[in-house]
Write an enzyme that holds these catalytic residues in place. Sequence first.
Site, PDB file in Angstrom:
ATOM      1  N   ARG A  57       0.826  -1.201   0.000  1.00 41.91           N
ATOM      2  CA  ARG A  57       0.000   0.000   0.000  1.00 41.91           C
ATOM      3  C   ARG A  57       0.866   1.259   0.000  1.00 41.91           C
ATOM      4  O   ARG A  57       2.007   1.249   0.448  1.00 41.91           O
ATOM      5  CB  ARG A  57      -0.900   0.021   1.241  1.00 41.91           C
ATOM      6  N   LYS A 102      -8.732  -2.370   0.413  1.00 41.97           N
ATOM      7  CA  LYS A 102      -8.576  -1.492   1.578  1.00 41.97           C
ATOM      8  C   LYS A 102      -9.314  -0.164   1.397  1.00 41.97           C
ATOM      9  O   LYS A 102      -9.718   0.456   2.386  1.00 41.97           O
ATOM     10  CB  LYS A 102      -7.089  -1.241   1.859  1.00 41.97           C
ATOM     11  N   HIS A 140     -10.849  -4.288  11.925  1.00 44.24           N
ATOM     12  CA  HIS A 140      -9.757  -4.891  11.170  1.00 44.24           C
ATOM     13  C   HIS A 140      -9.361  -6.156  11.930  1.00 44.24           C
ATOM     14  O   HIS A 140      -8.476  -6.145  12.780  1.00 44.24           O
ATOM     15  CB  HIS A 140      -8.573  -3.921  11.080  1.00 44.24           C
ATOM     16  N   SER A 199      -1.266  -6.366   9.513  1.00 41.98           N
ATOM     17  CA  SER A 199      -0.722  -7.361   8.595  1.00 41.98           C
ATOM     18  C   SER A 199       0.580  -7.929   9.151  1.00 41.98           C
ATOM     19  O   SER A 199       1.441  -7.195   9.626  1.00 41.98           O
ATOM     20  CB  SER A 199      -0.461  -6.736   7.230  1.00 41.98           C
ATOM     21  N   LYS A 227      -3.240 -12.859  11.872  1.00 47.30           N
ATOM     22  CA  LYS A 227      -4.696 -12.949  11.806  1.00 47.30           C
ATOM     23  C   LYS A 227      -5.146 -14.099  10.913  1.00 47.30           C
ATOM     24  O   LYS A 227      -5.968 -14.919  11.308  1.00 47.30           O
ATOM     25  CB  LYS A 227      -5.294 -11.644  11.266  1.00 47.30           C
ATOM     26  N   THR A 228      -4.604 -14.138   9.701  1.00 51.83           N
ATOM     27  CA  THR A 228      -5.022 -15.165   8.748  1.00 51.83           C
ATOM     28  C   THR A 228      -4.586 -16.547   9.209  1.00 51.83           C
ATOM     29  O   THR A 228      -5.362 -17.505   9.179  1.00 51.83           O
ATOM     30  CB  THR A 228      -4.439 -14.855   7.354  1.00 51.83           C
ATOM     31  N   ASP A 240      -9.997 -10.889   7.557  1.00 52.06           N
ATOM     32  CA  ASP A 240      -9.400  -9.552   7.630  1.00 52.06           C
ATOM     33  C   ASP A 240     -10.341  -8.420   8.043  1.00 52.06           C
ATOM     34  O   ASP A 240      -9.925  -7.530   8.768  1.00 52.06           O
ATOM     35  CB  ASP A 240      -8.788  -9.197   6.264  1.00 52.06           C
ATOM     36  N   ARG A 278       1.555 -12.334  -1.644  1.00 50.66           N
ATOM     37  CA  ARG A 278       0.160 -12.526  -1.237  1.00 50.66           C
ATOM     38  C   ARG A 278      -0.554 -13.541  -2.122  1.00 50.66           C
ATOM     39  O   ARG A 278      -0.221 -13.713  -3.299  1.00 50.66           O
ATOM     40  CB  ARG A 278      -0.605 -11.200  -1.347  1.00 50.66           C
TER      41      ARG A 278
END
Length: 529
Positions: A57, A198, A217, A235, A239-240, A254, A319
């Site tokens: 980003r 996003k 988030h 990130s 989390k994933t 997410d 990713r």
Amino acid sequence: MSLRHANGLTLDHIIRSDRASIQLSVPQLIEAALYRREGSLTDSGALQVTTGTYTGRSPKDKYIVRDSITASHVAWGSTNQPMTTEQFGRLYRKALQYLEQRELFVFDGYAGADAAYRLPVRVVSEYAWHNLFAQQLFIKPMQEELRSHKPAFTVISAPGFKADPAEDGTNSEVVVAISFEERVVLIGGTEYAGEMKKSIFSVLNYLLPFQDVFPMHCSANIGADGDTALFFGLSGTGKTTLSADPNRSLIGDDEHGWSPQGVFNFEGGCYAKCADLAPEKEPEIWQAIRFGTVLENVVLDSKTHVPDYADKTLTENTRAAYPIDFIPNAMIPGVGGHPKTIIFLTADASGVLPPIARLTKEQAMYYFLSGYTSKLAGTERGVTQPVATFSTCFGAPFLPLQPTVYAELLGQRLDEHRAQVYLVNTGWTSGPYGTGSRMKLSYTRAMVKAALAGALADVTVTADPIFGVLVPDYIPGVPNEVLVPRHTWPDAKAYEAAAQELAQQFSRNFEKFSDVADNIRAAGPRVSG
């Protein structure tokens, strides 16, 4: 403001031309991407693409148009940079000129698995693979829904359209501009697909609090008995990985909303980091990388097209984007009840936070507002090693409103539903980054499993003398000394110095929350001297 080209041409006119392909299927989009040389197939059938200069980003290039809708609500500043309606109008008209002569791909879908709160979205993209990404990440409409679909927000992804800082008042050639008045997101100058998802997340973070929905988030999953759990974190914090549990159903990885009825996923897919991905560590993600998946910036063997997940030549931020039903135990639709367990994930590069600790409500509010982690390499361009950061509410780049709006929503939900909150450090132990080691995933999984099972609710705990959080004295499968960071460091004085330094950083960061109640402020670390 009229968003038209000088000759009266609108985006709708361009979309209705024979150069626009609307609602193509996954195979059709992959065929188009391959024909246009936008990517290559891997040995498992995934579409591998590269994003050029920008592999993460570009937060310094994100803007919100300051208009009659946003002027008094947005928390303006370096995160939410204002753009005038005139600036946006000029950029938009230039973008129309650019798009007018190009082949385009259009996808209509939704953001939000709960029909009561979902946002109809349209994605218009210059690249076929960007449209494939959108189809896999957003929620696909049923055929009957498609007939009545009217986009409430349109995302335009035009990587070849570059802003001119001197003429357009931008910081670089990249622009990500959100207009709530026109209901348009304009993305130019970057091929990084994550900007699309996003930007819509930012839109929902603006709109939903006005509907009494807490946008988050976080990832979410649900157990066999219907117990929902949330995993907050930036990130790279896990989390994933941690939400993709074979013994629990995945609601989403997410972005979620917590409404008066329960939790719902904003998305229809997952956007998993895959640096150093291995089947034994993350089998669900590994198996999801197949035909239909978009694999970003992963290096392939030139002959076999086998991905090398250990090769970070292009970026640390490799990713995989795939629909959530590629995960065998996905919850479809992505909705669940009110959570019983909430986990705040942090990757502490200083190595001083305990690997798991129970939080009081006041501590939960404090650590939520603080949003501490160490920003990991690759997620944003220019970051090459962990950097300590405080990202308010674990998602500051995506929160248009004042932080206290989101914190108050969390506090209300905790009061109403009595969820237990834990702080989990997936970062370093036995020393800081460069000296210590990353917390073993097997230990983290054991701790999270115990928390989700309710096994930590009544165990004896010891308050950390500096951070005040309540550290369990024993967890099955985790060595006792690992639970107390000071016991893992070879130099006790070095630990104390590092812990005090982090405590002071917390305190300095929290000074900006001048309107927070004293009991929440007092729940922070104890700073000596």
